[in-house]
Design an enzyme around this catalytic site. Structure first.
Site, PDB file in Angstrom:
ATOM      1  N   CYS A  86      47.520  36.112  56.628  1.00 39.63           N
ATOM      2  CA  CYS A  86      47.253  37.498  56.224  1.00 39.63           C
ATOM      3  C   CYS A  86      48.570  38.231  55.977  1.00 39.63           C
ATOM      4  CB  CYS A  86      46.374  38.190  57.271  1.00 39.63           C
ATOM      5  SG  CYS A  86      45.584  39.709  56.671  1.00 39.63           S
ATOM      6  N   HIS A 206      41.639  34.414  58.275  1.00 36.05           N
ATOM      7  CA  HIS A 206      42.092  34.227  59.652  1.00 36.05           C
ATOM      8  C   HIS A 206      41.372  33.070  60.338  1.00 36.05           C
ATOM      9  CE1 HIS A 206      44.482  37.965  60.266  1.00 36.05           C
ATOM     10  NE2 HIS A 206      43.672  38.467  59.350  1.00 36.05           N
ATOM     11  N   GLU A 208      42.396  31.455  62.809  1.00 37.61           N
ATOM     12  CA  GLU A 208      42.638  31.569  64.254  1.00 37.61           C
ATOM     13  C   GLU A 208      41.577  32.414  64.960  1.00 37.61           C
ATOM     14  OE1 GLU A 208      44.599  35.370  62.813  1.00 37.61           O
ATOM     15  OE2 GLU A 208      44.072  33.381  62.046  1.00 37.61           O
TER      16      GLU A 208
END
Length: 231
Positions: A86, A206, A208
């Site tokens: 990002c 994202h 994660e």
């Protein structure tokens, strides 16, 4: 494996990345403040998401001037692994480590939702443990996530296998003109790219935030695989 997580003023995803590498994958993960120039022998450097310097001027335009970026560039040029997620992707593009730029989303709205992204290339270190065509379901949270590059640059990225991820549907079908899938309007539905050597990767979504089935919600744990150390 040693993982340096770079923290700028305004970074807000460093704990997510640290949790993935340090707690789930049992790697040595540690923060590096943006004023530092020592990456402490890191094997992988992560530029996590957030709003570095409040996204003033352009996203990543001030962060690229931080002292740590000289060390990140030297690490990358020596073949070290770097991933920007990002805001980290925006910083990599601003610093010249990756080509292109992230523009405002089509429609000029901040987008926070789950998307599907398809693995296009396994030549990068970040996707070497995956299979082309694999689909990750994970969130996006950005206002400037519309990837743009001139046509010759895009053609070169395609030719050299540097397009790492594309926005797609759940089955992996890509339709760049479908705003339900390519929600920010990125050129050719590109969600992530690498440099020519494959050791520097940037992506807007994202993964994660989709690494545990318990809390991954829609994405489950589909985002964990790219973070795992190569066998």
């Amino acid at each position: 494996m040693k993982v340096a997580v770079v923290v700028f003023p305004g970074t807000n995803c460093e704990q997510d990345v640290h949790h993935v590498y340090g707690r789930l994958l049992k790697q040595e993960a540690f923060p590096v403040w943006h004023r530092e120039t020592d990456l402490k022998g890191a094997d992988v450097v992560v530029l996590p998401g957030g709003f570095s310097y409040g996204d003033y001027l352009r996203t990543g335009a001030l962060a690229k001037l931080s002292p740590v970026m000289n060390a990140v560039k030297a690490h990358a040029e020596a073949g070290g692994k770097v991933v920007g997620i990002c805001n980290g992707f925006q910083i990599l593009c601003e610093s010249g480590l990756l080509p292109g730029v992230l523009l405002e989303n089509v429609g000029r709205r901040f987008l926070s939702r789950f998307v599907n992204i398809r693995v296009e290339s396994t030549a990068s270190f970040f996707t070497s443990g995956m299979t082309a065509g694999d689909v990750i379901t994970c969130p996006i949270a950005h206002f400037q996530g519309n990837y743009f590059a001139e046509q010759p640059v895009l053609d070169d990225l395609e030719k050299r296998g540097q397009v790492v991820f594309r926005y797609c549907d759940k089955q992996g079908n890509v339709r760049p003109d479908d705003r339900g899938l390519n929600v920010n309007g990125s050129c050719r539905a590109i969600a992530g790219i690498s440099n020519r050597a494959g050791n520097v990767v940037g992506l807007m979504p994202h993964p994660e935030r989709a690494v545990e089935s318990l809390i991954g919600f829609v994405g489950g744990a589909s985002g964990l695989t790219p973070f795992q150390p190569a066998a």
